[in-house]
Scaffold this active site. Structure first.
Site, PDB file in Angstrom:
ATOM      1  N   LYS A  49       0.840  -1.211   0.000  1.00 13.77           N
ATOM      2  CA  LYS A  49       0.000   0.000   0.000  1.00 13.77           C
ATOM      3  C   LYS A  49       0.871   1.255   0.000  1.00 13.77           C
ATOM      4  O   LYS A  49       0.561   2.240  -0.671  1.00 13.77           O
ATOM      5  CB  LYS A  49      -0.942  -0.020   1.206  1.00 13.77           C
ATOM      6  CG  LYS A  49      -2.007  -1.117   1.097  1.00 13.77           C
ATOM      7  CD  LYS A  49      -2.794  -1.322   2.396  1.00 13.77           C
ATOM      8  CE  LYS A  49      -3.635  -2.598   2.301  1.00 13.77           C
ATOM      9  NZ  LYS A  49      -4.460  -2.843   3.490  1.00 13.77           N
ATOM     10  N   GLN A  93      -4.237  -1.487   9.717  1.00 16.05           N
ATOM     11  CA  GLN A  93      -4.207  -2.811   9.104  1.00 16.05           C
ATOM     12  C   GLN A  93      -4.818  -3.848  10.050  1.00 16.05           C
ATOM     13  O   GLN A  93      -4.465  -3.921  11.220  1.00 16.05           O
ATOM     14  CB  GLN A  93      -2.758  -3.186   8.742  1.00 16.05           C
ATOM     15  CG  GLN A  93      -2.613  -4.494   7.990  1.00 16.05           C
ATOM     16  CD  GLN A  93      -3.227  -4.472   6.592  1.00 16.05           C
ATOM     17  OE1 GLN A  93      -3.362  -3.440   5.965  1.00 16.05           O
ATOM     18  NE2 GLN A  93      -3.619  -5.631   6.105  1.00 16.05           N
ATOM     19  N   ASP A 116     -10.842   2.795   4.259  1.00 18.81           N
ATOM     20  CA  ASP A 116     -11.182   1.376   4.139  1.00 18.81           C
ATOM     21  C   ASP A 116     -12.703   1.172   4.007  1.00 18.81           C
ATOM     22  O   ASP A 116     -13.159   0.092   3.660  1.00 18.81           O
ATOM     23  CB  ASP A 116     -10.713   0.610   5.386  1.00 18.81           C
ATOM     24  CG  ASP A 116      -9.327  -0.005   5.226  1.00 18.81           C
ATOM     25  OD1 ASP A 116      -9.026  -0.498   4.125  1.00 18.81           O
ATOM     26  OD2 ASP A 116      -8.570   0.006   6.219  1.00 18.81           O
TER      27      ASP A 116
HETATM   28  N1  GUN Z   1      -6.709  -6.728   6.286  1.00 18.70           N
HETATM   29  C1  GUN Z   1      -7.073  -7.478   5.223  1.00 18.70           C
HETATM   30  N2  GUN Z   1      -7.622  -6.685   4.275  1.00 18.70           N
HETATM   31  C2  GUN Z   1      -7.601  -5.434   4.755  1.00 18.70           C
HETATM   32  C3  GUN Z   1      -8.016  -4.182   4.228  1.00 18.70           C
HETATM   33  O1  GUN Z   1      -8.554  -4.059   3.133  1.00 18.70           O
HETATM   34  N3  GUN Z   1      -7.812  -3.112   5.032  1.00 18.70           N
HETATM   35  C4  GUN Z   1      -7.242  -3.208   6.254  1.00 18.70           C
HETATM   36  N4  GUN Z   1      -7.104  -2.094   6.973  1.00 18.70           N
HETATM   37  N5  GUN Z   1      -6.848  -4.348   6.774  1.00 18.70           N
HETATM   38  C5  GUN Z   1      -7.023  -5.460   6.016  1.00 18.70           C
END
Ligand code: GUN
Length: 279
Positions: A49, A93, A116
């Site tokens: 990311k 995350q 998100d």
């Molecule tokens: N863990 C697995 N997928 C995601 C996501 O799309 N966003 C976040 N913040 N954590 C995750």
């Protein structure tokens, strides 16, 4: 033989658009990325990311916290990020270490920085059909269906997995596009009865070998959201790719399918947040 949906190529296109938009804003958009603990998969996702942000001209502010971090100090950090004008989006995350309540942490993020789309406010807006942000993985799947002109309206759509991150919002977005949606999960009896009827089948369970060719309708679109590892450590999804590819109309590979699109849609959400904040 199915058309392979190239998530990598489409993600590159979405990111180029995001980069062009970012360059046109008066201030560089910013994403705060919070990683608690040492989960190896999470580290890889977060690094990806941050790389995407750099590619798109988005500033990223990394916050690596030890696994023992208290909820109080994590909530205090989120409060600081909520007030920081350089930060347009906040990404915590998941999963978090077990002593931290994910709902409390998500609820602490300012809804206008919730890139998100996990905050109950944004989930509500999205479900009501008036979204601010779109959840990244389901939005990525919808973008792939659109790009390949895969029909949804009036079609039977079956989603496997009822997580808050993927399954539930995926069902909501397909419903808004006039799909006839069935949401299946670990307690569903006779799963194949549903999957065999699906024109669009989205699997987000996390079990290798779950979707076999006999469970798939001829010509269906098969979208594999899962990220599993096979016995030799290679990434794979839920779908028995080789056999299903011979029968389906469209199929997403793992890797190179949904994963890159999830990340590209995060970039789109950061741009949405930056536009909100810079309007
Ligand atoms: N863990 C697995 N997928 C995601 C996501 O799309 N966003 C976040 N913040 N954590 C995750």
């Amino acid at each position: 033989m199915a058309v392979r949906i190239d998530g990598k190529a489409l993600a590159a296109k979405v990111k180029r658009q995001a980069a062009a938009e970012a360059a046109g804003l008066p201030r560089k958009p910013g994403l705060a990325v919070v990683l608690v603990g040492e989960d190896p998969a999470s580290k890889v996702y977060v690094a990806g990311k941050e790389r995407d942000c750099a590619e798109c001209g988005i500033e990223s502010f990394g916050h690596r916290l030890p696994a023992e971090t208290t909820e109080e100090s994590l909530l205090a950090l989120i409060g600081t990020l909520n007030r920081d004008p350089r930060v347009d989006g906040i990404l915590v995350q998941l999963p978090l270490p077990g002593h931290l309540r994910e709902e409390a942490v998500i609820a602490a993020i300012a809804p206008d920085k919730d890139v998100d789309c996990f905050h109950p406010y944004n989930v509500g807006r999205m479900t009501a059909g008036d979204p601010v942000f779109l959840p990244c993985t389901p939005a990525g799947v919808m973008a792939m269906l659109d790009e390949y002109e895969i029909p949804v309206r009036g079609k039977r759509c079956v989603v496997l997995g009822r997580s808050n991150i993927v399954g539930k919002p995926m069902a909501a977005l397909l419903t808004q596009r006039d799909g006839t949606v069935t949401l299946c999960h670990s307690r569903t009896e006779d799963l194949a009865r549903y999957t065999r009827e699906a024109d669009v089948l989205v699997s987000a369970v996390g079990r290798r070998g779950l979707v076999t060719a006999d469970m798939v309708k001829e010509g269906a679109a098969v979208i594999d959201v899962a990220m599993n590892r096979d016995e030799s450590g290679r990434l794979c999804g839920d779908v028995d790719f080789a056999a299903v590819e011979a029968k389906a109309g469209w199929i997403t590979p793992v890797p190179g399918g949904v994963g890159p699109m999830t990340r590209a849609c995060l970039m789109r959400n950061i741009l949405t947040a930056a536009r909100l904040h810079q309007a």
